[in-house]
Motif scaffolding. Structure first.
Motif, mmCIF file in Angstrom:
data_model
loop_
_atom_site.group_PDB
_atom_site.id
_atom_site.type_symbol
_atom_site.label_atom_id
_atom_site.label_comp_id
_atom_site.label_asym_id
_atom_site.label_seq_id
_atom_site.Cartn_x
_atom_site.Cartn_y
_atom_site.Cartn_z
ATOM 1 N N GLU A 97 -57.319 50.925 -26.984
ATOM 2 C CA GLU A 97 -56.327 51.460 -28.056
ATOM 3 C C GLU A 97 -56.109 53.029 -28.013
ATOM 4 O O GLU A 97 -54.952 53.343 -28.335
ATOM 5 C CB GLU A 97 -56.820 51.143 -29.498
ATOM 6 C CG GLU A 97 -57.097 49.584 -29.692
ATOM 7 C CD GLU A 97 -57.425 49.443 -31.341
ATOM 8 O OE1 GLU A 97 -57.254 50.007 -32.004
ATOM 9 O OE2 GLU A 97 -57.909 48.308 -31.320
ATOM 10 N N LEU A 98 -56.672 53.609 -27.623
ATOM 11 C CA LEU A 98 -56.639 55.166 -27.635
ATOM 12 C C LEU A 98 -56.527 55.708 -26.030
ATOM 13 O O LEU A 98 -56.155 56.833 -25.878
ATOM 14 C CB LEU A 98 -57.548 55.954 -28.314
ATOM 15 C CG LEU A 98 -57.738 55.534 -29.705
ATOM 16 C CD1 LEU A 98 -58.901 56.322 -30.419
ATOM 17 C CD2 LEU A 98 -56.618 55.657 -30.630
ATOM 18 N N GLY A 99 -56.941 54.981 -25.101
ATOM 19 C CA GLY A 99 -56.476 55.342 -23.592
ATOM 20 C C GLY A 99 -57.533 55.888 -23.039
ATOM 21 O O GLY A 99 -57.642 56.152 -21.807
ATOM 22 N N SER A 100 -58.483 56.503 -23.587
ATOM 23 C CA SER A 100 -59.827 57.146 -22.669
ATOM 24 C C SER A 100 -61.044 57.457 -23.701
ATOM 25 O O SER A 100 -60.719 57.390 -25.108
ATOM 26 C CB SER A 100 -59.305 58.431 -22.119
ATOM 27 O OG SER A 100 -58.979 59.344 -23.329
ATOM 28 N N ILE A 101 -62.122 57.902 -23.314
ATOM 29 C CA ILE A 101 -63.025 58.337 -24.199
ATOM 30 C C ILE A 101 -63.306 59.844 -23.168
ATOM 31 O O ILE A 101 -63.817 59.777 -22.357
ATOM 32 C CB ILE A 101 -64.378 57.603 -24.042
ATOM 33 C CG1 ILE A 101 -64.174 56.375 -25.109
ATOM 34 C CG2 ILE A 101 -65.603 58.497 -24.943
ATOM 35 C CD1 ILE A 101 -65.160 55.514 -25.247
ATOM 36 N N ASP A 102 -63.427 61.022 -23.904
ATOM 37 C CA ASP A 102 -63.260 62.311 -23.534
ATOM 38 C C ASP A 102 -64.674 63.010 -24.028
ATOM 39 O O ASP A 102 -65.243 63.748 -23.405
ATOM 40 C CB ASP A 102 -62.213 63.097 -23.509
ATOM 41 C CG ASP A 102 -60.972 62.635 -22.901
ATOM 42 O OD1 ASP A 102 -60.673 62.558 -21.872
ATOM 43 O OD2 ASP A 102 -60.077 61.974 -23.692
ATOM 44 N N PHE A 103 -64.758 62.677 -25.095
ATOM 45 C CA PHE A 103 -65.922 63.331 -25.740
ATOM 46 C C PHE A 103 -66.660 62.333 -26.644
ATOM 47 O O PHE A 103 -66.170 61.335 -27.267
ATOM 48 C CB PHE A 103 -65.570 64.475 -26.881
ATOM 49 C CG PHE A 103 -64.497 65.412 -26.324
ATOM 50 C CD1 PHE A 103 -64.753 66.020 -25.223
ATOM 51 C CD2 PHE A 103 -63.499 65.632 -27.242
ATOM 52 C CE1 PHE A 103 -63.861 67.076 -24.890
ATOM 53 C CE2 PHE A 103 -62.673 66.693 -26.741
ATOM 54 C CZ PHE A 103 -62.875 67.281 -25.472
ATOM 55 N N VAL A 104 -68.093 62.271 -26.489
ATOM 56 C CA VAL A 104 -68.927 61.426 -27.504
ATOM 57 C C VAL A 104 -69.624 62.364 -28.272
ATOM 58 O O VAL A 104 -70.448 63.350 -27.917
ATOM 59 C CB VAL A 104 -70.004 60.714 -26.343
ATOM 60 C CG1 VAL A 104 -70.925 60.129 -27.100
ATOM 61 C CG2 VAL A 104 -68.959 59.688 -25.694
ATOM 62 N N ILE A 105 -69.934 62.004 -29.555
ATOM 63 C CA ILE A 105 -70.973 62.663 -30.323
ATOM 64 C C ILE A 105 -71.785 61.409 -30.905
ATOM 65 O O ILE A 105 -71.170 60.294 -31.479
ATOM 66 C CB ILE A 105 -70.286 62.998 -31.634
ATOM 67 C CG1 ILE A 105 -69.495 64.299 -31.093
ATOM 68 C CG2 ILE A 105 -71.202 63.601 -32.723
ATOM 69 C CD1 ILE A 105 -68.239 64.667 -32.385
#
Ligand code: HXC
Length: 286
Positions: A97-105
């Motif tokens: 849905e959003l295209g990527s995962i760049d940061f994870v918390i």
């Protein structure tokens, strides 16, 4: 009541620094993690927040989305971080849905007050499973996406990355285990494990461009953790026990998050940023 920008915006932030970035956050409907995500969204990111409670998670996602016009924030509820398959589905949906995962918390946590002799095996296991296994499941589900993101930001090694960052993890830990904290054996054990996991991720995944750090909040006003752990009559005394003479604000945890995910934090890896006004250095604060 909706937040006014001055409630959550720091004067040192620069708008747009997280344009085209996506943050994936477990425990994202909680007071600390929602402030972290709100800051990143305000500064350009889109986000997926993950929680157990569907309504609370979706409501918080809508609320965070108001931080910036055009922001996309999805709330993925009914996800218990102890279930790896649910986290994997949440990570895959985020990328779809959003295209990527760049940061994870990795922020999901469990807590209550009890002495170790009153703690059942299942109670100890619940907290360890939510905190340690939940964080591990979060890393496992998102790591391939983080490696992909980090690859987009690689340089030739001669210059520092200049055009934005990606492939970053922040674990939300605590300071409870630095000195020992009564009624918190289960959480102390769990947070110590999280700290160790972050260092392992940092040194193993660093060569792929992924960095991993810990933020250890101290006493932060208005959080679920403080509500659970403090009795009203103890709050004034606790306030005085913090060297700077006050509790922290969630915005101050967001500040550390912005630093670590921004280009200013490019070379910070395997570290813990303690944000507690100096509290853990004093013997009395627990
Ligand atoms: C003793 C307790 C207890 C309590 C639950 N248990 N509450 N034992 N004192 N107050 C025991 C139960 O009796 C059970 O053991 C076991 O824990 C599991 O309980 P469940 O309710 O079945 O588990 P679950 O639904 O998975 O809930 C997990 C939870 C709960 C950790 C117990 O509190 C939770 O979901 N919390 C999530 C939200 C949260 O805690 N947020 C605060 C994070 S603050 P038996 O033996 O009876 O089966 C934070 C800040 C830390 O982390 C730093 C502060 C400075």
């Amino acid at each position: 009541m909706p937040l006014e920008p001055y409630d959550f915006v720091s004067p040192v932030w620069r708008e747009g620094i997280f344009n085209n970035k996506v943050v994936f956050c477990t425990g994202g409907a909680g007071s600390i993690c929602s402030a972290q995500v709100r800051a990143l969204v305000y500064l350009g990111a889109n986000a997926a927040i993950i929680g157990r409670n569907v309504e609370k998670t979706e409501r918080m996602a809508q609320d965070i989305a108001t931080a910036r016009k055009g922001a996309k924030v999805i709330g993925i509820g009914a996800v218990d971080v102890r279930k790896p398959e649910l986290l994997q589905a949440a990570a895959d949906r985020t990328v779809k849905e959003l295209g990527s995962i760049d940061f994870v918390i990795a922020g999901a946590a469990g807590n209550f007050l009890t002495t170790i002799d009153n703690l059942s095996t299942n109670a100890m296991k619940s907290v360890i499973d939510i905190d340690i296994l939940g964080s591990y499941n979060t890393v496992k589900a998102t790591l391939p996406y983080l490696v992909e993101s980090a690859g987009k930001h690689k340089t030739n090694g001669k210059t520092a990355p200049q055009n934005g960052t990606g492939g970053r993890i922040i674990f939300v830990s605590a300071t409870l285990h630095y000195q020992g904290t009564v009624l918190q054996s289960h959480v102390s054990v769990a947070k110590a494990g999280i700290d160790a996991m972050s260092v392992s991720v940092a040194i193993e995944q660093g060569p792929k461009g992924v960095t991993s750090n810990v933020i250890a909040p101290g006493p932060i006003a208005g959080t679920e953790g403080m509500a659970r752990l403090s009795k009203k009559e103890n709050l004034a005394a606790a306030n005085k026990a913090v060297p700077v003479g006050r509790f922290g604000y969630v915005k101050e945890i967001a500040d550390a998050t912005v630093y670590l995910f921004s280009d200013a934090g490019n070379f910070v890896n395997g570290e813990t940023v303690v944000v507690d006004g100096g509290a853990w250095h004093t013997a009395g604060f627990a």
